[in-house]
Structure formats: structure tokens, C-alpha cells
Design an enzyme around this catalytic site. Structure first.
Site, PDB file in Angstrom:
ATOM      1  N   VAL A  11       0.804  -1.451   0.335  1.00 43.72           N
ATOM      2  CA  VAL A  11      -0.364  -0.018  -0.390  1.00 43.72           C
ATOM      3  C   VAL A  11       0.897   1.165   0.330  1.00 43.72           C
ATOM      4  CG1 VAL A  11      -1.542   1.609   1.560  1.00 43.72           C
ATOM      5  CG2 VAL A  11      -2.188  -1.162   0.659  1.00 43.72           C
ATOM      6  N   GLU A 149      -7.337   2.871   1.987  1.00 48.31           N
ATOM      7  CA  GLU A 149      -7.377   1.762   0.745  1.00 48.31           C
ATOM      8  C   GLU A 149      -8.039   1.093   0.384  1.00 48.31           C
ATOM      9  OE1 GLU A 149      -5.080   3.851  -1.662  1.00 48.31           O
ATOM     10  OE2 GLU A 149      -6.154   2.176  -2.488  1.00 48.31           O
ATOM     11  N   GLU A 153      -4.375  -6.283  -4.550  1.00 50.55           N
ATOM     12  CA  GLU A 153      -2.879  -6.113  -5.175  1.00 50.55           C
ATOM     13  C   GLU A 153      -3.171  -7.156  -6.776  1.00 50.55           C
ATOM     14  OE1 GLU A 153      -1.198  -8.978  -2.498  1.00 50.55           O
ATOM     15  OE2 GLU A 153      -1.771  -7.671  -0.829  1.00 50.55           O
ATOM     16  N   LYS A 205     -13.848   1.189   5.311  1.00 50.81           N
ATOM     17  CA  LYS A 205     -13.538  -0.145   4.922  1.00 50.81           C
ATOM     18  C   LYS A 205     -13.551  -1.580   5.347  1.00 50.81           C
ATOM     19  CE  LYS A 205      -9.510  -1.374   3.424  1.00 50.81           C
ATOM     20  NZ  LYS A 205      -9.378  -2.185   1.432  1.00 50.81           N
ATOM     21  N   ASN A 209     -14.914  -4.910   2.788  1.00 55.41           N
ATOM     22  CA  ASN A 209     -14.141  -6.064   2.707  1.00 55.41           C
ATOM     23  C   ASN A 209     -14.857  -7.060   3.234  1.00 55.41           C
ATOM     24  OD1 ASN A 209     -11.412  -5.518   1.675  1.00 55.41           O
ATOM     25  ND2 ASN A 209     -10.609  -5.515   2.795  1.00 55.41           N
ATOM     26  N   CYS A 261      -5.646  -8.819   2.966  1.00 58.10           N
ATOM     27  CA  CYS A 261      -6.757  -8.687   3.439  1.00 58.10           C
ATOM     28  C   CYS A 261      -8.091  -9.419   4.038  1.00 58.10           C
ATOM     29  CB  CYS A 261      -7.412  -7.366   3.269  1.00 58.10           C
ATOM     30  SG  CYS A 261      -5.860  -6.494   2.362  1.00 58.10           S
ATOM     31  N   LYS A 264      -7.595 -11.440   7.670  1.00 61.97           N
ATOM     32  CA  LYS A 264      -7.435 -10.579   8.929  1.00 61.97           C
ATOM     33  C   LYS A 264      -8.738  -9.514   9.078  1.00 61.97           C
ATOM     34  CE  LYS A 264      -4.270  -6.971   7.664  1.00 61.97           C
ATOM     35  NZ  LYS A 264      -5.122  -5.746   8.141  1.00 61.97           N
TER      36      LYS A 264
HETATM   37  N1  LIG Z   1      -1.871  -5.513   0.340  1.00 61.92           N
HETATM   38  C1  LIG Z   1      -3.508  -4.297   0.756  1.00 61.92           C
HETATM   39  O1  LIG Z   1      -3.370  -5.084  -0.790  1.00 61.92           O
HETATM   40  C2  LIG Z   1      -3.947  -3.836   1.084  1.00 61.92           C
HETATM   41  C3  LIG Z   1      -4.767  -3.491   0.478  1.00 61.92           C
HETATM   42  C4  LIG Z   1      -6.064  -2.138   1.429  1.00 61.92           C
HETATM   43  C5  LIG Z   1      -5.453  -1.871   3.003  1.00 61.92           C
HETATM   44  N2  LIG Z   1      -4.375  -2.148   3.159  1.00 61.92           N
HETATM   45  C6  LIG Z   1      -3.888  -2.272   4.310  1.00 61.92           C
HETATM   46  O2  LIG Z   1      -2.353  -1.509   4.645  1.00 61.92           O
HETATM   47  C7  LIG Z   1      -1.168  -1.774   5.668  1.00 61.92           C
HETATM   48  C8  LIG Z   1      -0.507  -1.987   4.728  1.00 61.92           C
HETATM   49  O3  LIG Z   1      -0.943  -3.293   4.368  1.00 61.92           O
HETATM   50  P1  LIG Z   1       0.650  -3.889   3.627  1.00 61.92           P
HETATM   51  O4  LIG Z   1      -0.332  -4.780   2.556  1.00 61.92           O
HETATM   52  O5  LIG Z   1       0.766  -3.000   2.456  1.00 61.92           O
HETATM   53  O6  LIG Z   1       1.230  -4.171   4.852  1.00 61.92           O
HETATM   54  P2  LIG Z   1       3.552  -4.996   4.285  1.00 61.92           P
HETATM   55  O7  LIG Z   1       3.462  -6.250   5.227  1.00 61.92           O
HETATM   56  O8  LIG Z   1       3.364  -5.421   2.452  1.00 61.92           O
HETATM   57  O9  LIG Z   1       3.804  -3.321   4.268  1.00 61.92           O
HETATM   58  C9  LIG Z   1       3.565  -2.772   5.595  1.00 61.92           C
HETATM   59  C10 LIG Z   1       5.132  -2.256   5.670  1.00 61.92           C
HETATM   60  O10 LIG Z   1       6.044  -0.941   6.771  1.00 61.92           O
HETATM   61  C11 LIG Z   1       6.910  -1.281   7.732  1.00 61.92           C
HETATM   62  N3  LIG Z   1       6.424  -1.189   8.463  1.00 61.92           N
HETATM   63  C12 LIG Z   1       7.206  -1.411   9.788  1.00 61.92           C
HETATM   64  N4  LIG Z   1       6.990  -0.437  11.296  1.00 61.92           N
HETATM   65  C13 LIG Z   1       6.895   0.758  10.780  1.00 61.92           C
HETATM   66  C14 LIG Z   1       7.695   1.227  11.243  1.00 61.92           C
HETATM   67  N5  LIG Z   1       7.388   1.659  12.815  1.00 61.92           N
HETATM   68  N6  LIG Z   1       8.261   2.454  10.206  1.00 61.92           N
HETATM   69  C15 LIG Z   1       8.360   2.233   9.144  1.00 61.92           C
HETATM   70  N7  LIG Z   1       7.589   0.980   8.114  1.00 61.92           N
HETATM   71  C16 LIG Z   1       7.239   0.029   9.413  1.00 61.92           C
HETATM   72  C17 LIG Z   1       7.173  -3.063   7.128  1.00 61.92           C
HETATM   73  O11 LIG Z   1       9.019  -2.627   7.264  1.00 61.92           O
HETATM   74  C18 LIG Z   1       6.431  -3.218   5.878  1.00 61.92           C
HETATM   75  O12 LIG Z   1       7.259  -3.293   4.447  1.00 61.92           O
HETATM   76  C19 LIG Z   1      -2.551  -2.696   6.726  1.00 61.92           C
HETATM   77  O13 LIG Z   1      -2.705  -1.738   7.156  1.00 61.92           O
HETATM   78  C20 LIG Z   1      -3.138  -3.936   5.414  1.00 61.92           C
HETATM   79  O14 LIG Z   1      -4.531  -3.587   5.930  1.00 61.92           O
HETATM   80  C21 LIG Z   1      -3.568  -3.661   2.488  1.00 61.92           C
END
Ligand SMILES: NC(=O)c1ccc[n+]([C@@H]2O[C@H](COP(=O)([O-])OP(=O)(O)OC[C@H]3O[C@@H](n4cnc5c(N)ncnc54)[C@H](O)[C@@H]3O)[C@@H](O)[C@H]2O)c1
Length: 436
Positions: A11, A149, A153, A205, A209, A261, A264
Site C-alpha cells: 500500500v 485504501e 493487489e 473499509k 471487505n 486483507c 484479517k
Molecule cells: N495489501 C493490500 O492489498 C491492502 C489493501 C488495502 C489496505 N491494506 C492495508 O494497508 C496496510 C499495509 O498493508 P501492506 O499490504 O502494504 O503491508 P506490508 O506488510 O506489505 O507493508 C508494511 C510495511 O511497513 C513497514 N513498517 C512496519 N513498521 C514500521 C515503522 N514503525 N516505520 C516504518 N515502516 C514500518 C514494514 O517494514 C513493511 O515494509 C495494512 O493495514 C493493510 O491491511 C492493504
């Protein structure tokens, strides 16, 4: 506008790249130094169509940069997005430790008015916790804002650049104006930016989902019913999807929903409901149907080999939880393959993009093949888990020759049962009509 995006996963990286694409000056931040090093070299740690080109171009033109220094990124930015992970805690609730850790750091570096935006999927009430965490570090004024968001993916860039709608929860004019300016370029064709209060944005959100997961579990049970009564779920799907009140999307039965997503977020909504004394019965059912559905292919294979699966070789097409991604989080391929291995079967698997991810899950307990046909070679059956395009129209004659017996168990209903039978296959889809 100067923007910081904290968390450079699926994201955060897509958000940062797309905001830089529209001319903003964006810095993406992560605590994972190795990830930042790779991103600086335009080496994208995830597979997402179009992302690499966009990162490369904007980095070269100076609008996108990467750092591990959260404080410096916050200080130079007017808008700070929090896009870190919110994995499920032991009790199903979203684990907010990363979100709140970022919020405290933001507070420590609040050198002028900023809009702090939760982009991560977080339970209702989290923006208030973020506000409190920032306030514990600073007396400077700031706005909080919830901007969930909705990207998928595999189509993340497209979804972000051309969103159906943008949901923004605000409670200050500064936040409303700043966000309207930032998102203006993405809604030029008239799709709405929906401003609302912060709790409503947070709930939206989860409701979105949960609704999509509900449709999937509903269709999986309809498919099961079709199998028992001699109907074909494919016809039923079209029959209901043409009803405008229902619509066509998310009506495909399959091997259960997975990904980072739906599982969880459904769990977290059940949990938040419980916290306020509401038993989300409908979601309990959605979840338990999905747990069973993840074993549907294993059950079909067990039924096809009444003597047991020990010593059998099963070819698997697809490991990612869906097509066009290398993400295997909660993929239905995992319970299938673990079940096959526990039953004493050998697995040889192919996936166009998720082999590296699969190595982290299965190590060398299964065989990985470089092409789909090698996964079928010498196998007693072929199981299709992911709907990758490359599996849609294979050379069936070749597959039949390679398989030890022509048995195909298709978790995505990619093929026409009558055609498969005419070609000599024993073919089991999900909810399809049995051979007469
Ligand atoms: N993947 C999806 O399709 C999607 C869609 C919509 C919403 N979301 C939501 O968005 C959020 C992120 O999801 P994602 O799939 O991008 O996760 P991800 O695990 O791919 O990325 C999270 C990133 O955050 C970093 N991180 C953790 N703690 C940190 C800190 N203190 N400072 C800086 N960076 C830090 C991690 O190293 C990692 O790179 C989640 O809440 C998820 O539910 C995900």
C-alpha cells in the site's frame, strides 16, 4: 505538495509512487533498511504490474525518494501517511503497535501544522489513538484524517490512479482542503471524493471487505449446493449477476478467499463488534465457510484417491492467493499443500511469480517447476489453485500425456467440463454439473 508515506509495503509503495506520478514531492519510509536500499536501486521487492516503471521514472525525475529516517521525512512534509502493517493479534484484533509507534515519532517531529493520515486498515477509534499518541509528544497543532485504501493487489496502480471513490474521514478544514488538493488529479472524470466523519471512514473499509468476503463465502456455499442438486454454479452465477441489484463482481466460487486483507479484516471486525457487545453472526458464518472452503481441493483429491494420497504425486498450478501477485499470505495453496504433504503425497508446483515467496513457506519440501507442464509431468492429478492467465488455455493434449492419469481438480472453474470430458479428462470443478 510535500508528502511522506511511512511503511513501503504494497500500500505505501503504490501510494507514494502514484502521488509522485501526479507531481508531488514524495518520500517513502520504511524501517526495513534492506527494502529501502533495494527501492533506491529501483529493485521492487513485490510484483505489481506497472509499479517498477513508475518508481523508476519518478525517482529519476526527483519526485520520489526512499529513506529509513522517519523523523526527517516527517519534518519536511505537510501530509504524512501511515501505511504500515496491521497484522492480526492473538485475539483477531488488528495489532496497532506499528501504527502507534509511527504516530509517536510523528509527534516528536511536529515542526509545523501537518495532516496525519491513517492509510493502514485500522479499527474504528484508531484515529483517536493516533491523535493521542502524537499529542503525548507535542503541543503543536495538527490534523488527523482517515483515508482507507481500496486497491487490489495485482491491479493496484490502476485502482489507485482511477479509484471508484475516495473515502476521507476528517474533522478540520485544513485536512479537508489538503486532501482535496492531493486527490484532485485522481478524480477528474467525476468519481466522488466522499468526505465523512472519521469513525464512518474507518468503518467503511471494514464494511467493504466484509461485504466482498460475504459474497465469496455465499457463492462457495451455493456452489456446494449446486453439486448436490445437479445444478451448475456457472449458470447460476450468470443468472444472478445480470440482476443489476446484485451485479457481476465477486460471484466466482473458488478455493476460499485469502490474501493479506479479507481474512484479517473479517476477524478484526468480528472482534471490534464483540468489544462493543455486538455478535457479528453473519461474519462468523463467512469465516467458518471460508475455513472449510480452503480444504475443498484437498477433499476432492481425497475422494478421487480412496486408497489414500500416500505415495501419489500431485501437480499444483498456482501458489499466490490470486492472479497477478506474488503474495501468498493466507493463500488456499498453503492448506492444500500442507494437507497433501501430511497425507504422504509429493507436490510439484508452478506459479508465474510466487516461487520465491513459496520458498519461504515450504522450503524444499515441495518441487518447484519453471513451467506449468513440468508440474504436470508424471503427476497422478493436477490441482488448479490460482487463476493465472497462462493456465486458461493450455495444451490439453500435452497435459493429458504428461499426467499419469488424466485427473484435473480445478479450484477456479477455468475449463468447460463437457470439453474436458470430451478430451478424456476426469474433471472436477467447484459447483459444476456432473457428467450425465
Ligand atoms: N495489501 C493490500 O492489498 C491492502 C489493501 C488495502 C489496505 N491494506 C492495508 O494497508 C496496510 C499495509 O498493508 P501492506 O499490504 O502494504 O503491508 P506490508 O506488510 O506489505 O507493508 C508494511 C510495511 O511497513 C513497514 N513498517 C512496519 N513498521 C514500521 C515503522 N514503525 N516505520 C516504518 N515502516 C514500518 C514494514 O517494514 C513493511 O515494509 C495494512 O493495514 C493493510 O491491511 C492493504
Amino acid at each position: 505538495m510535500k508528502v511522506a508515506v511511512v511503511g513501503s509495503g504494497y500500500v505505501g509503495l503504490v501510494t507514494g509512487a502514484c502521488f509522485s506520478e501526479t507531481g508531488n514531492d514524495v518520500v517513502c519510509v520504511d524501517i526495513d533498511a534492506r527494502k529501502i536500499e533495494r527501492l533506491r536501486a529501483n529493485d521492487i521487492p513485490i510484483y505489481e504490474p506497472g509499479l517498477e516503471d513508475m518508481v523508476r521514472r519518478n525517482q529519476a525525475e526527483g519526485r520520489l525518494s526512499f529513506t529509513t529516517d522517519v523523523g526527517a521525512a516527517v519534518e519536511r512534509s505537510r501530509v504524512v501517511f501511515i501505511a504500515v502493517g496491521t497484522p492480526p493479534g492473538e485475539d483477531g484484533s488488528a495489532d496497532l503497535q506499528h501504527v502507534l509507534a509511527v504516530a509517536r515519532t510523528v509527534g516528536q517531529h511536529m515542526n509545523n501544522h501537518k495532516i496525519v493520515v491513517t492509510k493502514s486498515t485500522v479499527p474504528v477509534g484508531t484515529a483517536e489513538k493516533v491523535r493521542a499518541a502524537i499529542s503525548s509528544e507535542t503541543t503543536a497543532p495538527f490534523s488527523v484524517c482517515s483515508n482507507p485504501e481500496f486497491l487490489k493487489e495485482g491491479a493496484a496502480i490502476d485502482d489507485f490512479m482511477k479509484p471508484d471513490r475516495i473515502v476521507i474521514g476528517v474533522d478540520t478544514d485544513e485536512a479537508r482542503e489538503g486532501m482535496a488538493e492531493l486527490y484532485g488529479p485522481f478524480v477528474r472524470t467525476g468519481n466522488p471524493v466522499l468526505f465523512m466523519d472519521i469513525p464512518s471512514a474507518e468503518v467503511t473499509k471494514y464494511a467493504a471487505n466484509a461485504m466482498l468476503a460475504t459474497r465469496i463465502s455465499f457463492m462457495n456455499q451455493v456452489a456446494m449446493f449446486c453439486e448436490r442438486v445437479g445444478a451448475d454454479v456457472n449458470d447460476v452465477r450468470k443468472g444472478i449477476g445480470t440482476d443489476k441489484r446484485i451485479g457481476q463482481a465477486f460471484l466466482f466460487p473458488g478455493p476460499g478467499y485469502g490474501g493479506s486483507c479479507f481474512p484479517k479484516d473479517v476477524k478484526a471486525l468480528i472482534r471490534t463488534g464483540r468489544d462493543v457487545g455486538l455478535n457479528f453472526e453473519i461474519l462468523d458464518a463467512v469465516e467458518s465457510v471460508n475455513e472449510k472452503q480452503k480444504l475443498v481441493l484437498l477433499d476432492k483429491l481425497r475422494a478421487a484417491f480412496p486408497q489414500g494420497l500416500a505415495g501419489r504425486t500431485i501437480g499444483v498450478w498456482g501458489l499466490a492467493f490470486k492472479a497477478e501477485t506474488d503474495d501468498m499470505r493466507e493463500s488456499p495453496a498453503i492448506p492444500l499443500i500442507e494437507g497433501l504433504l501430511a497425507a504422504g503425497a509429493r507436490v510439484q508446483a508452478h506459479d508465474p511469480k510466487a516461487i520465491e515467496t513459496a520458498h519461504d513457506v515450504f522450503g524444499d519440501r515441495i518441487v518447484y517447476t519453471a513451467d506449468p507442464y513440468s508440474a504436470a509431468n508424471g503427476a497422478d492429478a493436477l490441482a488448479i489453485v490460482t487463476e493465472w492467465l497462462v493456465y486458461r488455455n493450455p495444451d490439453f493434449e500435452r497435459v493429458k500425456t504428461l499426467l499419469r492419469q488424466p485427473l484435473v481438480v480445478d479450484g477456479r472453474n477455468l475449463y468447460d467440463p463437457a470439453r474436458m470430458r470430451a478430451q478424456g479428462f476426469t474433471y472436477h470443478g467447484i459447483g459444476r454439473k456432473k457428467a450425465p
